[in-house]
Design a protein around this motif. Structure first.
Motif, PDB file in Angstrom:
ATOM      1  N   ILE A 153       0.832  -1.207   0.000  1.00  0.00           N
ATOM      2  CA  ILE A 153       0.000   0.000   0.000  1.00  0.00           C
ATOM      3  C   ILE A 153       0.864   1.254   0.000  1.00  0.00           C
ATOM      4  O   ILE A 153       2.041   1.228   0.393  1.00  0.00           O
ATOM      5  N   GLU A 154       0.258   2.372  -0.450  1.00  0.00           N
ATOM      6  CA  GLU A 154       0.903   3.675  -0.318  1.00  0.00           C
ATOM      7  C   GLU A 154      -0.161   4.765  -0.284  1.00  0.00           C
ATOM      8  O   GLU A 154      -1.263   4.591  -0.810  1.00  0.00           O
ATOM      9  N   ASN A 155       0.191   5.866   0.350  1.00  0.00           N
ATOM     10  CA  ASN A 155      -0.715   7.004   0.432  1.00  0.00           C
ATOM     11  C   ASN A 155      -0.902   7.580  -0.966  1.00  0.00           C
ATOM     12  O   ASN A 155       0.070   7.871  -1.668  1.00  0.00           O
ATOM     13  N   ALA A 156      -2.159   7.736  -1.385  1.00  0.00           N
ATOM     14  CA  ALA A 156      -2.446   8.161  -2.760  1.00  0.00           C
ATOM     15  C   ALA A 156      -2.096   9.630  -2.965  1.00  0.00           C
ATOM     16  O   ALA A 156      -2.207  10.456  -2.045  1.00  0.00           O
ATOM     17  N   SER A 157      -1.710   9.958  -4.193  1.00  0.00           N
ATOM     18  CA  SER A 157      -1.278  11.326  -4.511  1.00  0.00           C
ATOM     19  C   SER A 157      -2.423  12.323  -4.479  1.00  0.00           C
ATOM     20  O   SER A 157      -2.197  13.535  -4.449  1.00  0.00           O
ATOM     21  N   ILE A 425      -7.023   8.448   1.289  1.00  0.00           N
ATOM     22  CA  ILE A 425      -7.154   7.339   0.350  1.00  0.00           C
ATOM     23  C   ILE A 425      -5.788   6.686   0.185  1.00  0.00           C
ATOM     24  O   ILE A 425      -4.765   7.373   0.059  1.00  0.00           O
ATOM     25  N   TYR A 426      -5.779   5.359   0.194  1.00  0.00           N
ATOM     26  CA  TYR A 426      -4.549   4.594  -0.023  1.00  0.00           C
ATOM     27  C   TYR A 426      -4.725   3.713  -1.249  1.00  0.00           C
ATOM     28  O   TYR A 426      -5.771   3.075  -1.421  1.00  0.00           O
ATOM     29  N   SER A 427      -3.718   3.693  -2.103  1.00  0.00           N
ATOM     30  CA  SER A 427      -3.724   2.770  -3.238  1.00  0.00           C
ATOM     31  C   SER A 427      -3.017   1.489  -2.822  1.00  0.00           C
ATOM     32  O   SER A 427      -2.197   1.481  -1.894  1.00  0.00           O
ATOM     33  N   PHE A 428      -3.330   0.395  -3.498  1.00  0.00           N
ATOM     34  CA  PHE A 428      -2.686  -0.868  -3.149  1.00  0.00           C
ATOM     35  C   PHE A 428      -2.552  -1.765  -4.365  1.00  0.00           C
ATOM     36  O   PHE A 428      -3.217  -1.584  -5.391  1.00  0.00           O
TER      37      PHE A 428
END
Length: 653
Positions: A153-157, A425-428
């Motif tokens: 996961i990462e914090n979305a831009s 929002i986090y993308s994964f």
């Protein structure tokens, strides 16, 4: 005289101002309760806090103050006031507050403390599904760990310092909810949480940089001056369903208590561009909320969350058929396989029929966790509701999960530490599919080996292969034990009870889920014996074996006979009859002869080892006293014939 008058005046003034202070506090509490009942939590918090800071205490004050934070997902602040409630008013706690306190303890990762209060909740409210889920799944942390590590996961831009959540796929773009306020001169603030109201925003996909850019407000027909959130689009992107406050034609709708609820709206894309005026769906109501829509893969069913009457918890998941003409069937509750007395919300249906949703009623890490199950299960395995594990889930709220099952990429929302705003929002990327959980239980009954009587009060301990203690407990009246263990491992099960010899068994588990029946039959240290008893059973002797067609005492038989001789040496008046038996193989007459010779050999051996001849008699019975049906015409297996080849040492005096 003046001294007493002054004293009386001071007492009057203290009583007067004291009563006024009390009245003032009561008025503030009343005002806070009114604000609380309308879900204006921020205003209620301020009022409650002012009263609390002046030293006013009550169970209701701590409950409502805790709730004002709890329902805004400010769990650490809620924990502070629930802790005051538990410590100050232990006799006035309603069962639901054991649950809420347990939930807030999880958000600071005090899982052992949380389990203590979940046990109290279960004891006070045993029929509650959340209590049953806890009691049936007390190893929930182990199960969550088993599924963890499957996502990157990462914090979305697209995040800002405001609230962002509730992502939807919109072709290659995404649409999401945000409270970022682009109004220069006027900010519309929501009283629930002090944030600007939510609008929908679109982020365009930048294929060159493989990122999202050019974030802009979504269509002005869709956005209003109140909340819009959690959209879902049909695959052709020409229809949108989304959540909005009950707001139509410039008017804000309210229920009978004056509270504004949420509704799902539908809008269609115009051929020339833009969207049609959103229409609220026919199963919406001014009296309850309907929110967070999602579509089945064939787009014939709409799923949503609601607190409509007839539900199980504070919000349940529902499905409703979308007819070919765009009309709707009757909403149907998804049932207690999925819904609990807690909160089930933010559904999403994957392409393969998986239902992802968030819940605080199923066993999780704290706040809302994301779970997955088959929406139309065909097997018991597919009926399971599974926590998707870390890092998607954590101690805070994790929700609004969506995934493209072709690319294994998706988004979820969370208020975890380290984000840019209160919700981010986090993308994964999903790296590994859901794993099949292997669950093994070692269980059994504890009995007296000789009498088969139950042995309640026996201490049963479980050790790992390195002899480290895992669990120890005392069996109850039913003398049963059960312990969940790991697959593909080795364990020692030890049973201890006063007046009995300690028993230990090795148990090896496989890679398959199973229950391994491990009965524990304990022998008494000191056994009683009477005329007619068989020392073979009392001493748990191994069979006295002879070579085929022979009657010479073998070395392994000598060990067992030594035990009998030792008992006879201890009890000088004991007399025995040695009985020898054969199986049904061979001629009957020969078997009788062979058994007599074996009985005679046994007697002679014992005499040679110091036992007086007048204390022993021997007799052979051949195959005349079989212990089973393995006679001459039978087709018994070897182990059943073996039961008949036995020696008995019967006490005759």
């Amino acid at each position: 005289m003046g001294k007493y008058l002054l004293k009386s005046l001071l007492i009057f003034m203290l009583l007067f101002f004291g009563n006024n202070t009390l009245l003032s506090q009561e008025k503030k509490l009343k005002k806070a309760k009114e604000q609380y009942d309308k879900y204006q939590y921020i205003d209620a918090q301020e009022t409650y806090l002012k009263v609390a800071r002046k030293g006013y205490k009550s169970a209701d004050l701590f409950m409502n103050l805790g709730d004002s934070y709890y329902f805004n997902s400010q769990f650490e602040e809620a924990l502070k006031w629930y802790e005051e409630l538990v410590n100050s008013y232990p006799d006035q706690i309603q069962p639901e507050y054991y649950f809420r306190y347990a939930q807030t303890l999880k958000t600071v990762e005090r899982y052992q403390d949380s389990d203590i209060y979940m046990k109290k909740f279960a004891a006070a409210n045993g029929n509650d599904l959340r209590a049953k889920l806890f009691l049936d799944g007390s190893d929930y942390l182990k199960r969550i760990d088993f599924q963890s590590g499957r996502f990157e996961i990462e914090n979305a831009s697209v995040n800002s310092s405001f609230v962002e959540f509730g992502t939807a796929f919109y072709g290659k773009n995404i649409v999401f909810s945000s409270s970022r306020d682009t109004l220069t001169f006027k900010k519309t603030i929501h009283q629930w949480n002090g944030e600007a109201f939510l609008n929908l925003f679109e982020a365009k996909y930048d294929s060159v940089n493989n990122n999202f850019s050019k974030i802009k407000r979504f269509d002005r027909k869709i956005n209003s001056k109140f909340h819009e959130s959690t959209p879902v689009f049909t695959k052709d992107t020409r229809t949108i369903y989304f959540t909005r406050n009950n707001f139509e034609e410039g008017k804000l709708g309210r229920d009978q208590k004056g509270t504004n609820k949420l509704k799902i709206y539908r809008s269609y894309k115009n051929p020339e561009g833009g969207w049609t005026t959103p229409q609220n769906l026919p199963f919406n109501s001014d009296e309850y909320s309907v929110a967070h829509p999602t579509l089945s893969s064939d787009e014939k069913t709409l799923y949503f969350s609601s607190d409509m009457p007839g539900g199980k918890g504070s919000s349940d998941l529902y499905e409703v058929a979308i007819n070919s003409d765009g009309s709707f069937g009757e909403p149907k509750n998804l049932g207690d396989r999925i819904n609990t007395e807690g909160k089930e919300t933010f559904p999403f249906i994957g392409a393969d029929g998986e239902l992802y949703f968030s819940s605080d009623g199923h066993m999780g890490l704290g706040g809302l966790d994301v779970y997955v199950t088959k929406i139309n299960p065909q097997t018991d395995k597919e009926k399971l509701v599974v926590n998707v594990g870390r890092p998607i889930n954590g101690p805070k709220d994790d929700f609004a999960f969506i995934i493209d099952e072709n690319t294994k990429k998706g988004y979820f929302s969370s208020n975890r530490e380290g984000g840019k705003g209160s919700d981010d929002i986090y993308s994964f990327v999903e790296l590994e599919d859901l794993k099949d959980f292997c669950e093994t239980t070692i269980a059994g009954l504890v009995t007296d080996k000789d009498t088969n009587e139950l042995l309640p009060g026996t201490k049963v301990s479980l050790y790992d292969s390195n002899n480290n203690l895992i669990q120890s407990f005392v069996v109850g009246d039913e003398a049963t034990y059960s312990q969940l263990v790991e697959c593909e491992s080795s364990y020692f099960v030890r049973a201890e009870k006063e007046e009995y010899n300690t028993l230990e068994k090795l148990v090896n588990t496989s890679d398959k889920s199973q229950t391994i029946d491990t009965p524990l039959a304990l022998e008494k240290k000191i056994k009683t014996a009477d005329v007619g008893d068989d020392l073979t059973k009392i001493l748990a002797l191994k069979p006295i074996y002879f070579d085929f067609n022979g009657y010479t005492i073998r070395s392994d038989a000598k060990i067992e006979l030594a035990k009998v001789i030792e008992v006879m040496n201890q009890y000088a008046n004991m007399k025995l009859e040695i009985r020898a038996h054969t199986d049904s193989h061979g001629e009957d007459q020969y078997n009788l002869y062979l058994s007599e010779k074996r009985a005679e050999a046994t007697v002679n051996y014992m005499i040679d080892n110091g036992i007086s001849a007048d204390r022993l008699t021997g007799k052979g019975y051949g195959e005349t006293q079989l212990v089973n049906d393995c006679g001459n015409e039978s087709n018994c297996e070897k182990d059943k014939h073996q039961l008949n080849r036995r020696s008995e040492f019967i006490i005759v005096k």
